[in-house]
Design a protein around this motif. Structure first.
Motif, PDB file in Angstrom:
ATOM      1  N   THR A  51      11.629   3.096  -7.091  1.00  0.00           N
ATOM      2  CA  THR A  51      12.861   3.548  -7.759  1.00  0.00           C
ATOM      3  C   THR A  51      12.657   4.732  -8.691  1.00  0.00           C
ATOM      4  N   GLY A  52      11.425   5.156  -8.899  1.00  0.00           N
ATOM      5  CA  GLY A  52      11.215   6.184  -9.914  1.00  0.00           C
ATOM      6  C   GLY A  52      10.143   7.195  -9.561  1.00  0.00           C
ATOM      7  N   LEU A  53       9.341   7.570 -10.555  1.00  0.00           N
ATOM      8  CA  LEU A  53       8.335   8.608 -10.419  1.00  0.00           C
ATOM      9  C   LEU A  53       7.014   8.166 -11.047  1.00  0.00           C
ATOM     10  N   TYR A  54       5.931   8.690 -10.487  1.00  0.00           N
ATOM     11  CA  TYR A  54       4.592   8.473 -11.029  1.00  0.00           C
ATOM     12  C   TYR A  54       3.940   9.831 -11.280  1.00  0.00           C
ATOM     13  N   ARG A  55       3.377   9.999 -12.443  1.00  0.00           N
ATOM     14  CA  ARG A  55       2.648  11.237 -12.714  1.00  0.00           C
ATOM     15  C   ARG A  55       1.374  11.243 -11.875  1.00  0.00           C
ATOM     16  N   ARG A  56       1.219  12.240 -11.040  1.00  0.00           N
ATOM     17  CA  ARG A  56       0.089  12.264 -10.105  1.00  0.00           C
ATOM     18  C   ARG A  56      -1.250  12.233 -10.838  1.00  0.00           C
ATOM     19  N   LYS A  57      -1.362  12.998 -11.908  1.00  0.00           N
ATOM     20  CA  LYS A  57      -2.620  13.049 -12.654  1.00  0.00           C
ATOM     21  C   LYS A  57      -3.005  11.664 -13.172  1.00  0.00           C
ATOM     22  N   PHE A  58      -2.024  10.878 -13.589  1.00  0.00           N
ATOM     23  CA  PHE A  58      -2.274   9.510 -14.058  1.00  0.00           C
ATOM     24  C   PHE A  58      -2.863   8.658 -12.935  1.00  0.00           C
ATOM     25  N   LEU A  59      -2.275   8.728 -11.742  1.00  0.00           N
ATOM     26  CA  LEU A  59      -2.778   7.927 -10.620  1.00  0.00           C
ATOM     27  C   LEU A  59      -4.209   8.315 -10.259  1.00  0.00           C
ATOM     28  N   ILE A  60      -4.478   9.617 -10.212  1.00  0.00           N
ATOM     29  CA  ILE A  60      -5.808  10.079  -9.814  1.00  0.00           C
ATOM     30  C   ILE A  60      -6.850   9.722 -10.867  1.00  0.00           C
ATOM     31  N   GLU A  61      -6.525   9.974 -12.125  1.00  0.00           N
ATOM     32  CA  GLU A  61      -7.501   9.710 -13.188  1.00  0.00           C
ATOM     33  C   GLU A  61      -7.815   8.226 -13.323  1.00  0.00           C
ATOM     34  N   GLN A  62      -6.820   7.383 -13.086  1.00  0.00           N
ATOM     35  CA  GLN A  62      -7.017   5.935 -13.195  1.00  0.00           C
ATOM     36  C   GLN A  62      -7.474   5.305 -11.870  1.00  0.00           C
ATOM     37  N   ASN A  63      -7.623   6.130 -10.838  1.00  0.00           N
ATOM     38  CA  ASN A  63      -8.088   5.659  -9.530  1.00  0.00           C
ATOM     39  C   ASN A  63      -7.187   4.550  -8.985  1.00  0.00           C
ATOM     40  N   LEU A  64      -5.884   4.811  -8.990  1.00  0.00           N
ATOM     41  CA  LEU A  64      -4.886   3.807  -8.599  1.00  0.00           C
ATOM     42  C   LEU A  64      -4.393   4.087  -7.186  1.00  0.00           C
ATOM     43  N   TRP A  65      -4.634   3.121  -6.297  1.00  0.00           N
ATOM     44  CA  TRP A  65      -4.292   3.264  -4.888  1.00  0.00           C
ATOM     45  C   TRP A  65      -3.681   1.959  -4.382  1.00  0.00           C
ATOM     46  N   MET A  66      -3.030   2.026  -3.238  1.00  0.00           N
ATOM     47  CA  MET A  66      -2.507   0.819  -2.613  1.00  0.00           C
ATOM     48  C   MET A  66      -3.592   0.143  -1.776  1.00  0.00           C
ATOM     49  N   ASN A  67      -3.396  -1.155  -1.578  1.00  0.00           N
ATOM     50  CA  ASN A  67      -4.255  -1.921  -0.681  1.00  0.00           C
ATOM     51  C   ASN A  67      -4.099  -1.371   0.740  1.00  0.00           C
ATOM     52  N   GLU A  68      -5.195  -1.209   1.469  1.00  0.00           N
ATOM     53  CA  GLU A  68      -5.137  -0.655   2.813  1.00  0.00           C
ATOM     54  C   GLU A  68      -5.351  -1.699   3.904  1.00  0.00           C
ATOM     55  N   SER A  69      -5.051  -2.953   3.608  1.00  0.00           N
ATOM     56  CA  SER A  69      -5.149  -3.996   4.631  1.00  0.00           C
ATOM     57  C   SER A  69      -4.139  -3.721   5.740  1.00  0.00           C
ATOM     58  N   PRO A  70      -4.331  -4.269   6.951  1.00  0.00           N
ATOM     59  CA  PRO A  70      -3.445  -3.966   8.082  1.00  0.00           C
ATOM     60  C   PRO A  70      -1.990  -4.322   7.806  1.00  0.00           C
ATOM     61  N   GLY A  71      -1.080  -3.539   8.394  1.00  0.00           N
ATOM     62  CA  GLY A  71       0.342  -3.846   8.312  1.00  0.00           C
ATOM     63  C   GLY A  71       1.027  -3.211   7.125  1.00  0.00           C
ATOM     64  N   ALA A  72       2.141  -3.842   6.720  1.00  0.00           N
ATOM     65  CA  ALA A  72       2.971  -3.278   5.665  1.00  0.00           C
ATOM     66  C   ALA A  72       3.225  -4.249   4.523  1.00  0.00           C
ATOM     67  N   ALA A  73       3.179  -5.536   4.789  1.00  0.00           N
ATOM     68  CA  ALA A  73       3.551  -6.514   3.767  1.00  0.00           C
ATOM     69  C   ALA A  73       2.485  -6.620   2.675  1.00  0.00           C
ATOM     70  N   TYR A  74       2.942  -6.716   1.433  1.00  0.00           N
ATOM     71  CA  TYR A  74       2.093  -6.973   0.264  1.00  0.00           C
ATOM     72  C   TYR A  74       1.131  -5.841  -0.069  1.00  0.00           C
TER      73      TYR A  74
END
Length: 230
Positions: free
Chosen positions: A164-187
């Motif tokens: 619903t909003g925005l994330y500062r890219r520099k914040f994500l990169i500096e904090q090493n924040l990523w999504m889980n890459e398990s198969p599929g889409a759920a969770y």
């Protein structure tokens, strides 16, 4: 020119809903955006439609993911993005025209790591599209102010609807924040929602609703969480 907002759209066989989703991003009143369509192996015309739109709008970039995972698609989009802030639009949803213009202005005003807003959920009853308002927080006192979970740990999970909003890219990169890459889409987003909320120093909640979330797609990950081919 460097885009102000990078909009990530991860998709796999998103037709026919994807047309509306992509057009809602293309027609944003904020023009200084890039649109990163990250395809996970579509065979239904999604790629061809995106290429047609690219001819008319050079802001669209088509990327391909080999991992078959929404998390991997999102992470690739973040790595490839160039904007100051990152937005997410799922392939069966749509957003109102002024969403990123208003959200970017608010995010910059308050120097946000994360900005979240209310949203609408919608579905069709056969003849009409029905929309219902969903709030990002049940407490009015949480709106229109900065929140830091380190100081208010009870608010760490505020804003579960991460798109619903925005994330500062520099914040994500500096904090090493990523999504889980398990198969599929759920969770895929659970740890991302928690960690971004826990680590952000400046989270702001807007009371406006711009994002329209589809509830009647029978093949969506929330309706079929057992699928690993999305």
């Amino acid at each position: 020119m460097k885009p102000e907002v990078s909009v990530i759209m991860y998709v796999k066989n998103g037709m026919p809903y994807f047309k509306r989703a992509l057009q809602s991003v293309i027609t944003q009143t904020l023009r200084s955006i890039e649109i990163l369509v990250v395809d996970g192996g579509s065979t239904d015309g999604t790629v061809e439609y995106t290429k047609q739109c690219q001819i008319r709008d050079s802001r669209i970039r088509l990327l391909f993911s080999e991992k078959g995972s929404v998390g991997a698609q999102f992470n690739q989009g973040v790595c490839e993005s160039a904007g100051e802030y990152i937005g997410i639009v799922e392939s069966d949803d749509y957003i109102l025209p002024e969403m990123y213009e208003k959200e970017l202005a608010c995010a910059r005003k308050h120097h946000c790591d994360i900005l979240r807003a209310d949203n609408m959920i919608f579905f069709n009853d056969g003849n009409n599209e029905i929309c219902l308002r969903t709030k990002v927080s049940n407490k009015e006192s949480d709106y229109n102010r900065l929140i830091c979970a380190k100081q208010e740990p009870e608010n760490v999970l505020i804003g579960g609807s991460y798109w619903t909003g925005l994330y500062r890219r520099k914040f994500l990169i500096e904090q090493n924040l990523w999504m889980n890459e398990s198969p599929g889409a759920a969770y895929q987003d659970f740890s991302f929602i928690f960690l971004t909320g826990a680590l952000a120093e400046r989270v702001f909640l807007m009371p406006e609703a711009f994002y329209c979330y589809r509830k009647d797609n029978p093949n969506s990950s929330c309706n079929r969480p057992d699928r690993t081919d999305l």
